[in-house]
Design an enzyme around this catalytic site. Structure first.
Site, mmCIF file in Angstrom:
data_model
loop_
_atom_site.group_PDB
_atom_site.id
_atom_site.type_symbol
_atom_site.label_atom_id
_atom_site.label_comp_id
_atom_site.label_asym_id
_atom_site.label_seq_id
_atom_site.Cartn_x
_atom_site.Cartn_y
_atom_site.Cartn_z
ATOM 1 N N LYS A 86 0.803 -1.249 -0.005
ATOM 2 C CA LYS A 86 0.145 0.060 -0.125
ATOM 3 C C LYS A 86 0.749 1.211 -0.245
ATOM 4 O O LYS A 86 0.453 2.289 0.786
ATOM 5 C CB LYS A 86 -0.880 -0.066 1.303
ATOM 6 C CG LYS A 86 -2.010 -0.892 1.158
ATOM 7 C CD LYS A 86 -2.926 -1.158 0.064
ATOM 8 C CE LYS A 86 -3.210 -2.309 -0.586
ATOM 9 N NZ LYS A 86 -3.633 -2.436 -1.962
ATOM 10 N N HIS A 115 7.078 -7.610 -2.540
ATOM 11 C CA HIS A 115 6.808 -6.916 -1.206
ATOM 12 C C HIS A 115 7.851 -7.488 -0.141
ATOM 13 O O HIS A 115 7.673 -7.098 1.301
ATOM 14 C CB HIS A 115 5.488 -7.384 -0.676
ATOM 15 C CG HIS A 115 4.389 -6.615 -1.379
ATOM 16 N ND1 HIS A 115 4.258 -5.103 -1.760
ATOM 17 C CD2 HIS A 115 3.275 -7.158 -2.056
ATOM 18 C CE1 HIS A 115 3.237 -4.920 -2.335
ATOM 19 N NE2 HIS A 115 2.481 -5.980 -2.414
ATOM 20 N N GLY A 145 1.978 2.461 -2.906
ATOM 21 C CA GLY A 145 2.034 2.863 -4.319
ATOM 22 C C GLY A 145 2.779 2.122 -5.440
ATOM 23 O O GLY A 145 3.306 2.210 -6.436
HETATM 24 P P1 PAP Z 1 -0.483 -3.168 -3.245
HETATM 25 O O1 PAP Z 1 0.810 -2.865 -2.275
HETATM 26 O O2 PAP Z 1 -1.660 -3.882 -2.492
HETATM 27 O O3 PAP Z 1 0.010 -3.633 -4.543
HETATM 28 P P2 PAP Z 1 -0.607 -0.048 -3.766
HETATM 29 O O4 PAP Z 1 -0.969 -0.170 -5.313
HETATM 30 O O5 PAP Z 1 0.791 -0.023 -3.027
HETATM 31 O O6 PAP Z 1 -1.185 -1.814 -3.359
HETATM 32 O O7 PAP Z 1 -1.607 0.870 -3.024
HETATM 33 C C1 PAP Z 1 -2.741 1.184 -3.334
HETATM 34 C C2 PAP Z 1 -2.645 2.765 -2.998
HETATM 35 O O8 PAP Z 1 -2.331 3.410 -4.211
HETATM 36 C C3 PAP Z 1 -4.162 3.202 -2.754
HETATM 37 O O9 PAP Z 1 -3.865 4.508 -2.183
HETATM 38 P P3 PAP Z 1 -5.271 5.062 -1.276
HETATM 39 O O10 PAP Z 1 -5.945 3.704 -0.528
HETATM 40 O O11 PAP Z 1 -4.391 5.842 -0.242
HETATM 41 O O12 PAP Z 1 -6.203 5.697 -2.196
HETATM 42 C C4 PAP Z 1 -4.240 3.604 -4.219
HETATM 43 O O13 PAP Z 1 -5.468 4.787 -4.530
HETATM 44 C C5 PAP Z 1 -3.074 4.104 -4.650
HETATM 45 N N1 PAP Z 1 -2.759 4.253 -6.102
HETATM 46 C C6 PAP Z 1 -3.184 3.139 -7.216
HETATM 47 N N2 PAP Z 1 -2.819 3.524 -8.435
HETATM 48 C C7 PAP Z 1 -2.515 4.713 -8.236
HETATM 49 C C8 PAP Z 1 -1.916 5.707 -9.284
HETATM 50 N N3 PAP Z 1 -1.880 5.393 -10.346
HETATM 51 N N4 PAP Z 1 -1.620 6.775 -8.872
HETATM 52 C C9 PAP Z 1 -1.372 7.321 -7.518
HETATM 53 N N5 PAP Z 1 -2.021 6.560 -6.625
HETATM 54 C C10 PAP Z 1 -2.450 5.313 -6.881
#
Ligand code: PAP
Length: 335
Positions: free
Chosen positions: A67, A142, A69
Site C-alpha cells: 500500500k 513486497h 504505491g
Molecule cells: P499493493 O501494495 O497492494 O499493490 P498499492 O498499489 O501499493 O497496493 O497501494 C494502493 C494505493 O495506491 C491506494 O492508495 P489509497 O488507498 O490511499 O487511495 C491507491 O489509490 C493508490 N494508487 C493506485 N494507483 C495509483 C496511481 N496510478 N497513482 C497514484 N496512486 C495510486
C-alpha cells in the site's frame, strides 16, 4: 519411496512449525523468519524464491511494503521500460496498460510466480512471462531486503526501485484494502464490520504484521540505497505526487531509459497513462482479479496525500509518529 515434492513439503512444514507464531488482526497466522513476520503460504514462496531465483544483470526488481504505491510504480516502470515498443502518442490501442492490470504485466514474485498454492488461471501465464520473457524482466516483490535472493543482491546490473510512503497514509490505505478483503472475517473473527482502527494502529506499530514491520522494511531498503545508490533507487510516494515529472525522469534515468532533455511530451504521456483516474477507469482494472481473491479494482482508491487525517485520532497519529521517530529518523529518513 517418498517423492521429492513430498519431502520438500515436509521439510517446509517442519520449518514453519519450528518458527515463532503470532496472529495478524486476529485473522491471519504469521511465522517469524529472518526477523520479519510472514503468512505461511507467502513464507514458503519466499523460501522458494530465495533458493531458486537467478537474477540477470538486466533484471529490474520493483519493491515496496504493501500500500505504498506499488500499482503506480508498476505502471510507470512498465511504460518507461516498454517505451521503445510503444509510440507514446495518445493511441490507446498501443498502450500495454489497456491490455491487462499492472499486476498482470509486473507480477509480484512471491504471490504470482513462486506461489506454492493452487495456481489461479492467470498465474501460469504470468509465470511463463516472468521465467521466459526476453530480457529485461520487470518483476516486483513486497519481501524485505533481508530475505531477497543473494543473486539479486550480488548482481551488479540487477536494479531495484523501492517505493515508500508516509506510514499513516500507508496504514489507512491498508486498513481499507484489508477490511474489504477480510469483510466477513473481521471484528475479531467473523462478526463483520471493519477491524478496529485502534487495534490496527497497535499492530502496525508493534511490527507483528504481514511482511513484518513496515518501519524495518523501509529502513532497511533506505540504508541499502544509501550504501549502493547505483543499485537501489528509493522513491517516496509523496515526492512522485508532488513533482511527478522530476521523479519519473529520475526513475527512467536510473533504469537506463532516460527521457531526452527535450522529451517533455514523453514524460507527460507516461504520467497521463499512469494516472489514477485513467487506470481506475480502464476496463482491465474495473473487472477481474489477477491476484485472487483481490479484485483488480481494489488497487485504486483515492491516492491522496494526507488522507489518514480523516481517520486517525490525535492519539493514533502520535503513536505512529513516535514509532517513525524511533525507527526511521535515526537513519535520517523522514516519511
Ligand atoms: P499493493 O501494495 O497492494 O499493490 P498499492 O498499489 O501499493 O497496493 O497501494 C494502493 C494505493 O495506491 C491506494 O492508495 P489509497 O488507498 O490511499 O487511495 C491507491 O489509490 C493508490 N494508487 C493506485 N494507483 C495509483 C496511481 N496510478 N497513482 C497514484 N496512486 C495510486
Amino acid at each position: 519411496m517418498q517423492s521429492s515434492s513430498t519431502s520438500k513439503d515436509d521439510e517446509e512444514n517442519a520449518l514453519l512449525n519450528s518458527l515463532p507464531k503470532a496472529r495478524f488482526w486476529n485473522i491471519v497466522e504469521l511465522r517469524q523468519w529472518d526477523g520479519y513476520w510472514f503468512e505461511p503460504g507467502l513464507l514458503k514462496s519466499a523460501i522458494t524464491f530465495r533458493s531458486s531465483f537467478h537474477a540477470r544483470n538486466d533484471d529490474v526488481l520493483l519493491a515496496s511494503p504493501i500500500k505504498t504505491g506499488t500499482t503506480w510504480l508498476k505502471s510507470l516502470s512498465l511504460c518507461i521500460m516498454t517505451r521503445n515498443l510503444q509510440t507514446l502518442d495518445e493511441d490507446e490501442e498501443d498502450d500495454i496498460l489497456t491490455k491487462g492490470s499492472p499486476h498482470f504485466h509486473v507480477p509480484t514474485v512471491e504471490i504470482s510466480v513462486y506461489s506454492t498454492e493452487e495456481a489461479a488461471p492467470p498465474r501460469a501465464a504470468i509465470y511463463e512471462a516472468a521465467a521466459s520473457a526476453a530480457a529485461p524482466r520487470l518483476l516486483h516483490t513486497h519481501l524485505p531486503y533481508a530475505v531477497l535472493p543473494d543473486s539479486v543482491k550480488e548482481s551488479e546490473g540487477c536494479k531495484i526501485v523501492y517505493i515508500a510512503r508516509n506510514p499513516k497514509d500507508t496504514l489507512i490505505s491498508m486498513w481499507h484494502f484489508l477490511n474489504s478483503q477480510f469483510e466477513t472475517l473481521t471484528d475479531g473473527g467473523g462478526g463483520g464490520g471493519p477491524f478496529p482502527l485502534e487495534d490496527a494502529v497497535d499492530c502496525f506499530c508493534s511490527g507483528v504484521h504481514i511482511y513484518g514491520s513496515f518501519f524495518d522494511h523501509v529502513a532497511e531498503y533506505w540504508a541499502e540505497s544509501r550504501k549502493r545508490p547505483e543499485k537501489i533507487l528509493f522513491v517516496k510516494y509523496e515526492d512522485l505526487k508532488c513533482e511527478p515529472k522530476r521523479y519519473v525522469s529520475e526513475i527512467a534515468e536510473f533504469l537506463g531509459r532516460p527521457f531526452g532533455e527535450e522529451d517533455e511530451v514523453g514524460v507527460n504521456e507516461v504520467l497521463r497513462r499512469c494516472s489514477l483516474e485513467r487506470l481506475k477507469n480502464l476496463e482491465v482494472n474495473k473487472t477481474g482479479s489477477v491476484v485472487f481473491p483481490c479484485p483488480n479494482s481494489s488497487y485504486f482508491r483515492k491516492g491522496e496525500v494526507g488522507d489518514s487525517k480523516n481517520y486517525l485520532t490525535a492519539e493514533m497519529e502520535r503513536r505512529i509518529d513516535e514509532t517513525s521517530r524511533l525507527k526511521l529518523e535515526p537513519f535520517g529518513l523522514f516519511l
